[in-house]
Design an enzyme around this catalytic site. Structure first.
Site, PDB file in Angstrom:
ATOM      1  N   THR A 174       1.089  -1.730  -0.142  1.00  0.00           N
ATOM      2  CA  THR A 174       0.270   0.074   0.212  1.00  0.00           C
ATOM      3  C   THR A 174       0.989   1.043   0.074  1.00  0.00           C
ATOM      4  OG1 THR A 174      -1.721   1.439   1.214  1.00  0.00           O
ATOM      5  CG2 THR A 174      -0.165  -0.436   2.549  1.00  0.00           C
ATOM      6  N   ASP A 175      -0.021   2.217  -0.783  1.00  0.00           N
ATOM      7  CA  ASP A 175       0.525   3.665  -0.674  1.00  0.00           C
ATOM      8  C   ASP A 175       1.218   3.985   0.973  1.00  0.00           C
ATOM      9  OD1 ASP A 175      -2.024   4.243  -0.096  1.00  0.00           O
ATOM     10  OD2 ASP A 175      -1.581   6.107  -1.791  1.00  0.00           O
ATOM     11  N   GLU A 176      -0.390   3.604   1.916  1.00  0.00           N
ATOM     12  CA  GLU A 176      -0.104   4.076   3.483  1.00  0.00           C
ATOM     13  C   GLU A 176       1.209   3.530   4.072  1.00  0.00           C
ATOM     14  OE1 GLU A 176      -2.840   3.679   5.976  1.00  0.00           O
ATOM     15  OE2 GLU A 176      -4.685   3.794   4.068  1.00  0.00           O
ATOM     16  N   TYR A 208      -1.253  -0.252  11.511  1.00  0.00           N
ATOM     17  CA  TYR A 208      -1.749  -1.250  10.169  1.00  0.00           C
ATOM     18  C   TYR A 208      -0.269  -0.678   9.292  1.00  0.00           C
ATOM     19  CZ  TYR A 208      -3.467  -1.294   5.120  1.00  0.00           C
ATOM     20  OH  TYR A 208      -3.370  -2.243   3.350  1.00  0.00           O
ATOM     21  N   LYS A 241       2.177  -3.057   7.162  1.00  0.00           N
ATOM     22  CA  LYS A 241       2.742  -3.050   5.684  1.00  0.00           C
ATOM     23  C   LYS A 241       4.139  -2.804   5.369  1.00  0.00           C
ATOM     24  CE  LYS A 241      -0.012  -4.449   3.332  1.00  0.00           C
ATOM     25  NZ  LYS A 241      -0.445  -5.974   2.722  1.00  0.00           N
TER      26      LYS A 241
END
Ligand code: NAD
Ligand code: DAU
Length: 340
Positions: free
Chosen positions: A126-128, A151, A155
């Site tokens: 994810t870009d997060e 979260y 990741k």
């Protein structure tokens, strides 16, 4: 013909990927694996299962025995690894499941893939992991990792373990980092399906903070197309950003207005609520690497994608009503009960 394993195949993106692979690569042998947590729903892949286009294995990616047997007996060409705990708000209420599945589960799957000659491991991230952007700029693949939530931290940890397998063992692994997806079969805890279904039920739409946090929206089928391109043509050890185009970088408030407009509902349904702790202000991605290396760009405009998504939720009311009247209610009360 290729043999592939899709983990998290009964979730939102995993199930869409299964549909995409069955349509685009009908001669492939697809095994769908999922633990069927609260977010996994076999209804999402009921048609390919019924038509015997895929096989299904119910398993935890942490289950040494099952994952080992599966990798030994199939010699997969690709693993598309999507199984994860995926909701930021849940990670704020409890991080352990995120560390367990996203970090340890990924490592277990990776170890068995490496030990049993799985040819390529595509880790869907994810870009997060890059954290929060200010008003300008976009994430590139070399942007330092600076995750905000449990979260995204889990990741980021799993991304680094996957990349370490390449750096240390020259194991053929690739990491993809995508922006916010939307489309059919998305669990109605995420912004777009939650707001569509709440509006249809005449419930309030709980908009966090000032509603000006920006997300970059990508239709899930565009994501699936990118994942197939990465598996078939990507370079081992690389990271590929995948994301929405500039027109799809939109503040949450405007996404909310667009949903209400499509449904013909009043803006009075919007309820400003307390902000998400550690709420990233803005995401935007530079996808020029995957564009120039693999010829991928998003195809679906946000206006068209949102319209078809709203129609899907209108036409599949039984699917989301079953979810919203079940176990999910407990999370809803916990997350939104004390925000007002
Ligand atoms: P989802 O929550 O809808 O689906 C996750 C699936 O994983 C569920 O079916 C669940 O049952 C399964 N699962 C959970 N724990 C498991 C375990 N221990 N063993 C086996 N299966 C397990 O999530 P999603 O939105 O489809 O996201 C899929 C992946 O894509 C995740 O890795 C997520 O981080 C990543 N991602 C999501 C988005 C997005 O906008 N949704 C964007 C970028 C990246
Ligand atoms: O960027 C990719 C990520 O996108 C994925 O890695 C995650 O798995 C996925 O869940 C998503 O994370 P977000 O936190 O951006 O998605 P979510 O739908 O939870 O929230 C989108 C935005 O809407 C965010 O700014 C928070 C806001 N929001 C969300 C909910 C659920 C609200 O204002 N109210 C809400 O009730």
């Amino acid at each position: 013909m290729k043999r592939v394993l899709v983990t998290g195949a009964a979730g939102f993106i995993g199930s869409n990927l299964v549909h995409y692979l069955v349509a685009q690569r009908p001669d492939w042998d697809v095994t769908a694996l999922d633990l069927l947590t609260y977010a996994g729903n076999l209804e999402n892949i009921a048609v390919p299962l019924r038509d015997k286009k895929i096989k299904f294995v119910k398993a935890d990616i942490l289950d040494d025995g099952t994952i080992g047997d599966l990798c030994r007996s199939h010699t997969f060409d690709f693993i598309f690894h999507l199984a994860a705990e995926s909701h930021v708000d849940r990670s704020i209420h409890g991080a352990m499941a995120f560390a367990r599945t996203n970090v340890l589960g990924t490592q277990n799957l990776l170890d068995h893939a490496m030990a049993n000659g799985v040819k390529r491991f595509v880790h869907i991230s994810t870009d997060e992991v890059y954290g929060s952007l200010g008003p300008t700029g976009r994430f590139v693949e070399t942007t330092p990792l600076d995750p905000s939530s449990p979260y995204s931290a889990s990741k980021a940890a799993s991304d680094l373990m996957v990349l370490a397998a390449w750096k240390t063992h020259k194991y053929d692994a690739i990491v993809t980092r995508c922006t916010n997806n939307y489309g059919p079969y998305q669990f109605p805890e995420k912004l777009i399906p939650l707001f569509i279904t709440n509006a249809l039920e005449g419930k309030k739409l709980p908009l966090y903070g000032d509603g000006m946090n920006v997300r970059s929206w990508l239709h899930v089928m565009d994501h699936c197309e990118a994942l197939l391109k990465v598996a078939e043509g990507g370079q081992a050890g690389e990271v590929y950003n995948i994301g929405g185009s500039a027109e799809a970088e939109i503040p949450n408030r405007d996404v909310t207005y667009a949903i209400l407009k499509l449904l013909g509902k009043s803006e009075d349904l919007i309820q400003k609520v307390a902000d998400r702790p550690g709420h990233d202000r803005r995401y935007a991605i530079d996808y020029s690497k995957i564009k120039s290396h693999l010829g991928w760009s998003p195809r679906t405009s946000f206006a068209d994608g949102l319209k078809s998504t709203v129609e899907w939720y209108l036409n599949n009311r039984a699917w989301w009503e079953r979810i919203k009247t079940g176990e999910y209610l407990k999370f809803y009360d916990k997350n939104y009960g004390d925000r007002k």
